[in-house]
Write a protein that holds these residues in place. Structure first.
Motif, PDB file in Angstrom:
ATOM      1  N   TYR A  40       5.867  -0.338 -12.521  1.00  0.00           N
ATOM      2  CA  TYR A  40       4.580  -0.247 -13.211  1.00  0.00           C
ATOM      3  C   TYR A  40       4.257  -1.515 -13.991  1.00  0.00           C
ATOM      4  O   TYR A  40       3.091  -1.932 -14.066  1.00  0.00           O
ATOM      5  N   ASP A  47       0.824  -1.207   0.000  1.00  0.00           N
ATOM      6  CA  ASP A  47       0.000   0.000   0.000  1.00  0.00           C
ATOM      7  C   ASP A  47       0.859   1.258   0.000  1.00  0.00           C
ATOM      8  O   ASP A  47       0.615   2.196  -0.778  1.00  0.00           O
ATOM      9  N   PHE A  51      -4.757  -1.720  -8.738  1.00  0.00           N
ATOM     10  CA  PHE A  51      -3.756  -0.704  -9.056  1.00  0.00           C
ATOM     11  C   PHE A  51      -4.195   0.197 -10.203  1.00  0.00           C
ATOM     12  O   PHE A  51      -4.021   1.415 -10.145  1.00  0.00           O
ATOM     13  N   ILE A  79       2.766   1.701  -3.364  1.00  0.00           N
ATOM     14  CA  ILE A  79       1.891   2.206  -4.415  1.00  0.00           C
ATOM     15  C   ILE A  79       1.634   3.695  -4.229  1.00  0.00           C
ATOM     16  O   ILE A  79       1.726   4.487  -5.181  1.00  0.00           O
ATOM     17  N   HIS A 121       4.684   5.824  -5.221  1.00  0.00           N
ATOM     18  CA  HIS A 121       4.900   5.902  -6.668  1.00  0.00           C
ATOM     19  C   HIS A 121       3.835   6.740  -7.369  1.00  0.00           C
ATOM     20  O   HIS A 121       4.149   7.537  -8.261  1.00  0.00           O
ATOM     21  N   MET A 138       3.036  -4.001 -11.361  1.00  0.00           N
ATOM     22  CA  MET A 138       1.713  -3.665 -10.834  1.00  0.00           C
ATOM     23  C   MET A 138       0.606  -3.925 -11.846  1.00  0.00           C
ATOM     24  O   MET A 138      -0.468  -4.407 -11.498  1.00  0.00           O
TER      25      MET A 138
END
Length: 201
Positions: free
Chosen positions: A108, A64, A120, A67, A70, A111
């Motif tokens: 990326y 969490d 995501f 993410i 980023h 994800m």
């Protein structure tokens, strides 16, 4: 604790967190998130489990925060011009944003392709929506278009293009991608009024 000592501690903490985040991303490029254990992460980061738990409560907390960090950074490279600039400018964005995606490709890619991460794309889309809304909230959409519809359209189009680009291992350079998007949005005068954002946006 002196400022010098505190600075050393902060650098040590940041270095540890970077190692943990890097380990998680690398592992996610190899297998589904649900199959990754705390032991896997600590071993890959060359840390013991106790150290990892000093920073994160579990692997879900780690994911969490990874993410959020980023996506927060991604927002700084929003595809629209900075406030005060009248024109969408490919030299300002979206080029820096595609360069950012290129630099953080492993994150990326992991994800967007990892079956264990289903939310995501929605989170990324929401961040882009918020960024576009901020740029357009003081302006007016031309030719009778509803601003919310325009924001949703632009965000969905942008995220979809980025997802295609990353999932296909960046077949075109960031420069070409930025120019392509710029041409598309600039050409759609009904959305941005001949490539311009109204004054004050």
């Amino acid at each position: 604790m002196s400022k010098v000592d505190r600075s050393k501690v902060d650098r040590r903490i940041n270095k540890t967190r970077e190692a943990i985040n890097k380990a998680l991303i690398e592992l996610m490029s190899e297998k589904n998130f649900e199959n990754i254990t705390i032991n896997d992460i600590s071993e890959r980061a060359n840390l013991n489990r106790g150290t990892l738990y000093l920073h994160y409560s579990d692997k879900y907390d780690l994911l969490d925060k990874c993410i959020k960090d980023h996506l927060s950074n991604m927002l700084k490279f929003c595809m629209l011009s900075k406030p005060g600039e009248e024109r969408l400018n490919v030299s300002n964005s979206p080029l820096p944003m595609f360069q950012y995606f290129e630099e953080h490709f492993l994150f990326y890619s992991s994800m967007l392709s990892n079956k264990g991460i289903t939310c995501f794309r929605e989170q990324m889309n929401l961040v882009v929506i918020n960024g576009i809304t901020e740029r357009l909230k003081t302006g007016e959409i031309n030719h009778g278009h509803n601003k919310e519809v325009v924001v949703q359209y632009m965000a969905s189009a942008f995220v979809g293009v980025v997802e295609w680009w990353i999932k296909n291992n960046m077949p075109l350079s960031p420069q070409i991608m930025a120019q392509q998007l710029w041409d598309i949005f600039d050409g759609n005068y009904s959305l941005v009024g001949e490539g311009r954002i109204p004054s004050g946006s």
